[in-house]
Design a protein around this motif. Structure first.
Motif, short mmCIF file in Angstrom:
data_model
loop_
_atom_site.label_atom_id
_atom_site.label_comp_id
_atom_site.label_asym_id
_atom_site.label_seq_id
_atom_site.Cartn_x
_atom_site.Cartn_y
_atom_site.Cartn_z
N LYS A 25 -45.51 -22.89 59.28
CA LYS A 25 -46.00 -24.07 60.01
C LYS A 25 -44.95 -24.55 61.00
CE LYS A 25 -47.82 -28.73 59.42
NZ LYS A 25 -48.13 -29.82 58.45
N VAL A 26 -45.36 -24.79 62.21
CA VAL A 26 -44.46 -25.28 63.26
C VAL A 26 -44.61 -26.79 63.36
CG1 VAL A 26 -43.87 -25.20 65.70
CG2 VAL A 26 -44.59 -23.11 64.53
N SER A 27 -43.56 -27.50 63.03
CA SER A 27 -43.55 -28.96 63.13
C SER A 27 -42.89 -29.36 64.44
CB SER A 27 -42.80 -29.57 61.94
OG SER A 27 -42.67 -30.96 62.10
N VAL A 28 -43.65 -30.01 65.31
CA VAL A 28 -43.15 -30.39 66.63
C VAL A 28 -41.91 -31.27 66.52
CG1 VAL A 28 -43.70 -31.64 68.76
CG2 VAL A 28 -45.40 -30.10 67.73
N ILE A 47 -44.04 -20.25 71.37
CA ILE A 47 -43.37 -20.01 70.09
C ILE A 47 -44.04 -18.83 69.40
CG2 ILE A 47 -42.93 -20.99 67.80
CD1 ILE A 47 -41.29 -22.36 69.93
N THR A 99 -44.56 -16.63 65.83
CA THR A 99 -44.46 -16.62 64.38
C THR A 99 -45.06 -15.31 63.86
OG1 THR A 99 -46.60 -17.75 64.17
CG2 THR A 99 -44.63 -19.13 64.14
N LYS A 134 -47.95 -19.10 70.63
CA LYS A 134 -48.64 -20.37 70.89
C LYS A 134 -47.69 -21.37 71.53
CE LYS A 134 -51.30 -23.99 68.51
NZ LYS A 134 -51.81 -24.47 67.20
N ARG A 135 -48.22 -22.16 72.46
CA ARG A 135 -47.44 -23.23 73.08
C ARG A 135 -47.69 -24.53 72.32
NH1 ARG A 135 -45.14 -22.27 77.98
NH2 ARG A 135 -45.71 -20.31 79.00
N TYR A 136 -46.61 -25.27 72.06
CA TYR A 136 -46.72 -26.51 71.30
C TYR A 136 -46.36 -27.74 72.12
CZ TYR A 136 -47.27 -23.75 67.08
OH TYR A 136 -47.75 -22.88 66.13
N LEU A 137 -45.46 -27.60 73.07
CA LEU A 137 -45.02 -28.74 73.87
C LEU A 137 -45.03 -28.36 75.34
CD1 LEU A 137 -41.96 -30.09 71.84
CD2 LEU A 137 -44.18 -31.19 72.06
N LEU A 146 -38.76 -29.07 66.21
CA LEU A 146 -38.65 -27.89 67.08
C LEU A 146 -37.28 -27.80 67.74
CD1 LEU A 146 -41.97 -27.29 69.06
CD2 LEU A 146 -40.67 -25.63 67.75
#
Length: 203
Positions: A82-85, A63, A65, A54-57, A88
């Motif tokens: 959980k991915v916290s921006v 990213i 997981t 998944k792309r977050y930024l 990162l």
């Protein structure tokens, strides 16, 4: 159904221990000689439900997981991924530092423990370094510090590291003059501090 081999499990274990990873970091964890073969295998692990991508930024690569299915294959308890921006940059830098020290000292992956692993193994209510590792029967720790803590908090963590580790490596950015000055001052009381600029490590 995809038949998992030892290299697949190696990928899943490494991604899980750091919570999330970039594909280039996962490649560096593995023994693949061909990047094309690696990326084909990585895609299969995603397609068969062992990894999520998944792309977050904007501007940051995807990213990866591990999934609940991966936890079952690894036979370990399911933990939060959980991915916290907001963290990162720091967390990805920690993984790059792991790879840097692993290569620098020619160590195996099992010589290292992540903060995540330490919190799961021991109590979660105290400070742990970002990484600890063992070399020649001595324990070392790595702190990646990209923000300025209060001087009291900083010294408290340094003192604890001083009592527990042969050396404590502090990774800071060149631009952080105040943090560098604080660390240099604390070296008088805690001489096992080693300062390394992030720009020496940055990929």
């Amino acid at each position: 159904m995809l038949k998992l081999v030892s290299r697949d499990l190696e990928i899943l274990r490494e991604v899980e221990r750091w919570r999330f990873c970039l594909s280039r970091q996962i490649y560096d964890f593995t023994s693949f000689k061909s990047k094309s073969a690696f990326y084909r295998r990585l895609k299969l692990l995603v397609d068969h439900g062992y990894l999520t991508k998944k792309r977050y930024l904007y501007g940051l690569p995807a990213i990866y997981t591990v999934t609940i299915q991966a936890y079952k294959e690894l036979a370990i308890p399911v933990k939060s991924n959980k991915v916290s921006v907001g963290v990162l940059e720091h967390e990805l830098a920690v993984i790059d530092c792991y790879l840097y020290f692993k290569d620098k000292y020619k160590l195996e992956s099992n010589a290292f423990q992540s903060e995540r692993e330490l919190r799961n193994e021991f109590t979660s209510s105290k400070h742990y370094p970002d990484i600890v590792f063992k070399k020649e029967d001595n324990d070392y720790c790595i702190e990646v510090e990209f923000s300025l803590k209060s001087p009291n908090s900083l010294e408290r963590n340094i003192k604890e590291n001083y009592l527990n580790y042969e050396e404590q490596f502090w990774i800071i950015k060149k631009e952080h003059y105040r943090l560098n000055k604080l660390l240099e001052g604390l070296k008088q009381s805690y001489p096992n501090i080693k300062i390394i600029l992030w720009e020496q490590i940055e990929v």
